[in-house]
Design a protein around this motif. Sequence first.
Motif, PDB file in Angstrom:
ATOM      1  N   ALA A   1       0.842  -1.198   0.000  1.00 27.63           N
ATOM      2  CA  ALA A   1       0.000   0.000   0.000  1.00 27.63           C
ATOM      3  C   ALA A   1       0.875   1.246   0.000  1.00 27.63           C
ATOM      4  N   ALA A   2       0.400   2.289  -0.667  1.00 26.05           N
ATOM      5  CA  ALA A   2       1.185   3.515  -0.799  1.00 26.05           C
ATOM      6  C   ALA A   2       1.533   4.130   0.550  1.00 26.05           C
ATOM      7  N   SER A   3       0.608   4.022   1.508  1.00 24.03           N
ATOM      8  CA  SER A   3       0.816   4.711   2.784  1.00 24.03           C
ATOM      9  C   SER A   3       1.798   4.015   3.709  1.00 24.03           C
ATOM     10  N   THR A   4       2.241   2.790   3.380  1.00 21.01           N
ATOM     11  CA  THR A   4       3.216   2.126   4.248  1.00 21.01           C
ATOM     12  C   THR A   4       4.555   2.851   4.228  1.00 21.01           C
ATOM     13  N   LYS A   5       4.781   3.639   3.204  1.00 17.70           N
ATOM     14  CA  LYS A   5       6.034   4.394   3.094  1.00 17.70           C
ATOM     15  C   LYS A   5       5.947   5.749   3.799  1.00 17.70           C
ATOM     16  N   GLU A   6       4.741   6.120   4.247  1.00 17.06           N
ATOM     17  CA  GLU A   6       4.566   7.442   4.850  1.00 17.06           C
ATOM     18  C   GLU A   6       4.997   7.436   6.309  1.00 17.06           C
ATOM     19  N   CYS A   7       5.731   8.448   6.689  1.00 24.61           N
ATOM     20  CA  CYS A   7       6.207   8.577   8.067  1.00 24.61           C
ATOM     21  C   CYS A   7       5.170   9.294   8.931  1.00 24.61           C
ATOM     22  N   PHE A   8       5.342   9.189  10.231  1.00 29.10           N
ATOM     23  CA  PHE A   8       4.468   9.878  11.167  1.00 29.10           C
ATOM     24  C   PHE A   8       4.592  11.390  10.988  1.00 29.10           C
ATOM     25  N   GLU A   9       3.456  12.092  11.062  1.00 25.45           N
ATOM     26  CA  GLU A   9       3.447  13.549  10.966  1.00 25.45           C
ATOM     27  C   GLU A   9       2.741  14.140  12.185  1.00 25.45           C
ATOM     28  N   VAL A  10       3.149  15.331  12.542  1.00 26.01           N
ATOM     29  CA  VAL A  10       2.497  16.057  13.641  1.00 26.01           C
ATOM     30  C   VAL A  10       1.348  16.870  13.049  1.00 26.01           C
ATOM     31  N   PRO A  11       0.150  16.783  13.620  1.00 24.93           N
ATOM     32  CA  PRO A  11      -1.002  17.519  13.082  1.00 24.93           C
ATOM     33  C   PRO A  11      -0.788  19.036  13.143  1.00 24.93           C
ATOM     34  N   PRO A  12      -1.516  19.786  12.308  1.00 28.25           N
ATOM     35  CA  PRO A  12      -1.413  21.252  12.344  1.00 28.25           C
ATOM     36  C   PRO A  12      -1.911  21.791  13.679  1.00 28.25           C
ATOM     37  N   ARG A  13      -1.267  22.810  14.160  1.00 23.14           N
ATOM     38  CA  ARG A  13      -1.640  23.387  15.448  1.00 23.14           C
ATOM     39  C   ARG A  13      -2.880  24.268  15.309  1.00 23.14           C
ATOM     40  N   ALA A  14      -3.712  24.242  16.316  1.00 27.19           N
ATOM     41  CA  ALA A  14      -4.865  25.143  16.367  1.00 27.19           C
ATOM     42  C   ALA A  14      -4.409  26.488  16.901  1.00 27.19           C
ATOM     43  N   ILE A  15      -4.931  27.565  16.318  1.00 29.63           N
ATOM     44  CA  ILE A  15      -4.552  28.906  16.781  1.00 29.63           C
ATOM     45  C   ILE A  15      -5.712  29.627  17.457  1.00 29.63           C
ATOM     46  N   GLY A  16      -6.906  29.046  17.360  1.00 28.12           N
ATOM     47  CA  GLY A  16      -8.044  29.702  17.997  1.00 28.12           C
ATOM     48  C   GLY A  16      -9.279  28.835  18.002  1.00 28.12           C
ATOM     49  N   LEU A  17     -10.127  29.068  18.985  1.00 28.35           N
ATOM     50  CA  LEU A  17     -11.432  28.410  19.084  1.00 28.35           C
ATOM     51  C   LEU A  17     -12.472  29.357  18.507  1.00 28.35           C
ATOM     52  N   ILE A  18     -13.246  28.911  17.525  1.00 30.28           N
ATOM     53  CA  ILE A  18     -14.162  29.840  16.854  1.00 30.28           C
ATOM     54  C   ILE A  18     -15.629  29.446  17.007  1.00 30.28           C
ATOM     55  N   SER A  19     -15.908  28.486  17.857  1.00 30.72           N
ATOM     56  CA  SER A  19     -17.301  28.088  18.076  1.00 30.72           C
ATOM     57  C   SER A  19     -17.500  27.774  19.555  1.00 30.72           C
ATOM     58  N   GLU A  20     -18.737  27.615  19.930  1.00 31.17           N
ATOM     59  CA  GLU A  20     -19.001  27.164  21.287  1.00 31.17           C
ATOM     60  C   GLU A  20     -18.610  25.700  21.429  1.00 31.17           C
ATOM     61  N   ARG A  21     -18.333  25.306  22.641  1.00 31.20           N
ATOM     62  CA  ARG A  21     -18.028  23.908  22.925  1.00 31.20           C
ATOM     63  C   ARG A  21     -19.298  23.227  23.415  1.00 31.20           C
ATOM     64  N   MET A  22     -19.607  22.090  22.822  1.00 27.63           N
ATOM     65  CA  MET A  22     -20.775  21.313  23.241  1.00 27.63           C
ATOM     66  C   MET A  22     -20.318  19.949  23.728  1.00 27.63           C
ATOM     67  N   ALA A  23     -20.958  19.449  24.782  1.00 29.03           N
ATOM     68  CA  ALA A  23     -20.615  18.139  25.332  1.00 29.03           C
ATOM     69  C   ALA A  23     -21.859  17.264  25.401  1.00 29.03           C
ATOM     70  N   PHE A  24     -21.694  15.981  25.117  1.00 26.52           N
ATOM     71  CA  PHE A  24     -22.826  15.070  25.212  1.00 26.52           C
ATOM     72  C   PHE A  24     -22.324  13.701  25.662  1.00 26.52           C
ATOM     73  N   PRO A  25     -23.129  12.971  26.437  1.00 27.90           N
ATOM     74  CA  PRO A  25     -22.725  11.646  26.929  1.00 27.90           C
ATOM     75  C   PRO A  25     -22.729  10.618  25.813  1.00 27.90           C
ATOM     76  N   LEU A  26     -21.932   9.565  25.975  1.00 26.38           N
ATOM     77  CA  LEU A  26     -21.804   8.532  24.951  1.00 26.38           C
ATOM     78  C   LEU A  26     -22.422   7.221  25.436  1.00 26.38           C
ATOM     79  N   SER A  27     -23.016   6.507  24.506  1.00 29.05           N
ATOM     80  CA  SER A  27     -23.657   5.246  24.859  1.00 29.05           C
ATOM     81  C   SER A  27     -23.733   4.349  23.636  1.00 29.05           C
ATOM     82  N   LEU A  28     -24.009   3.078  23.895  1.00 28.59           N
ATOM     83  CA  LEU A  28     -24.289   2.100  22.842  1.00 28.59           C
ATOM     84  C   LEU A  28     -25.703   1.589  23.059  1.00 28.59           C
ATOM     85  N   MET A  29     -26.478   1.509  22.009  1.00 35.36           N
ATOM     86  CA  MET A  29     -27.846   1.010  22.104  1.00 35.36           C
ATOM     87  C   MET A  29     -28.193   0.281  20.819  1.00 35.36           C
ATOM     88  N   HIS A  30     -28.908  -0.839  20.978  1.00 36.97           N
ATOM     89  CA  HIS A  30     -29.365  -1.566  19.800  1.00 36.97           C
ATOM     90  C   HIS A  30     -30.749  -2.127  20.059  1.00 36.97           C
TER      91      HIS A  30
END
Length: 519
Positions: free
Chosen positions: A366-395
């Motif tokens: 696969a092409a990506s096996t040759k790709e090295c680890f990269e550091v993600p781009p840094r965030a410079i600002g928060l531009i929205s409200e933060r929302m939180a919600f609980p997590l669950s599994l249901m079926h």
Amino acid sequence: MTPTPARASAAAAHALLRRTRCFAAANQIRTASRAFSSAPAGASEPQGPEKVAGDDELDVAIVGGGMVGLAVACALSNMPLTKHLRVAVIDSNPALKSMNYLKKDGIPDSRVSTVTPATISFFRDIGAWEHILQQRHAFFGKMQVWDYTGLGYTRYNARDVSKEYLGCVVENKVLCNSLLLRLQEQKEDIGKMVYPTRLVSLAFPSKSRNVGVAGLKPPSTEAEELCRSNLVKLDLSDGQTLYSKLVVGADGSKSNVRQIAGIKTTGWSYPQSAIICTVEHTAANDCAWQRFLPSGPIALLPIGDNFSNIVWTMSPEEASRHKSMSSEDFVMSVNRALDFGYGPHPNSSSLDHYVERLFSDFGGTAASTKECFEVPPRAIGLISERMAFPLSLMHSHDYVSKRLALVGDAAHTVHPLAGQGVNLGFGDAAALAKVISEGVSVGADIGDLSLLNRYETDRKAANIAMAAVLDGFQKMYSVDFGPLNVLRAAAFHGAQYISPLKKNIISYAMGDSKSPLFS
């Protein structure tokens, strides 16, 4: 005077004859109605009463006008055999009145979905994808996943499976808006299709329902009641009453439709909450990033221009603290979580390259096996409200019963760590619309349980499999234990350097394969 046996017998025979005529009239009306609702596009209308159904009688009533409910309506309105059906969407959300393109230069909303190529294909089939392309969206062709221990990472690339992209991040409101715009194209008056109100109660047909006593009502009234006695009765909060051959519950994880129908569920709450928000970078982000931390994964998803969406899973206590901290402190915390915080960056070793060469003969490298680890781009600002919600599994134990089908979160919810929840819902919408079309093609009752069981059979196994995979990931990464950390690292290395495994994982996540392992 007491009637003679002969007179009593004659009276009984007369009453039976009158009843038989009334039921015959009812059957004629029902037959004409079924013929009309089952006729293919372009077929002439059947002979009989000029008006086979009242304005309050429907073929399909969709309770819930979110993304999945609208997708069901759009699919039915687009298919040749079902576009003539009387379909209603019942939801009091005022956003359903908005049917204009959303500006691309505005601030992105925090609520987004990562849609897979399989979902994109479905949207193209129903004619809604072209409307998404006119609004904000972000394709991505690369993804990096790694562990906080620094013991392993995996890179994925669309080129690994000869595709142009792995997925596309779209705001939920853009998905809904695009489906509404497509419905507006399909229907002359969409206002008659959308009921901006709430469901108050449901009454499903009863085998023992008393239709009426012969002789006390005109035959036409009794025939109408007999016909309606086989439909679902929906009482709405604005005082209206509707009758439908099929009710589709698309009203979310706390589905009122599911509860009224008495369908039981299995599931549990995770000791985690997710914080979502939008951050800004100095340059555009074109990769999806996910790092597994001790308390849960953090994902950084491109949403167009210099913006990215954050989905950060953590304990409820941490979520409360991160939601209340200052914007500056939150951005620092995000950058720390995506860089050196909690542990070092992973590195490749000579053993990794040996494993790569060992498996290169099985399906190519696969092409990506040759790709090295990269550091993600840094965030410079928060531009929205933060929302939180609980997590669950249901079926849900059942997806269907007579005249009822559940779709999306009403039938199942999963952990958001892979962003698959809404894609499972769109898969439900496509499968249900297909089954309804197949029923119409042979003149079947679209609310018949034997027909609806085809939908459940098609979707249940796939949804349970995905829920199990995601639940397994959640449990595997929720424990910080030495030997388990080594096993996780081995899994990362295997996914990175065993090309056949990597390709199948990508195909499964894209919706093209039924198993994340070898197929």
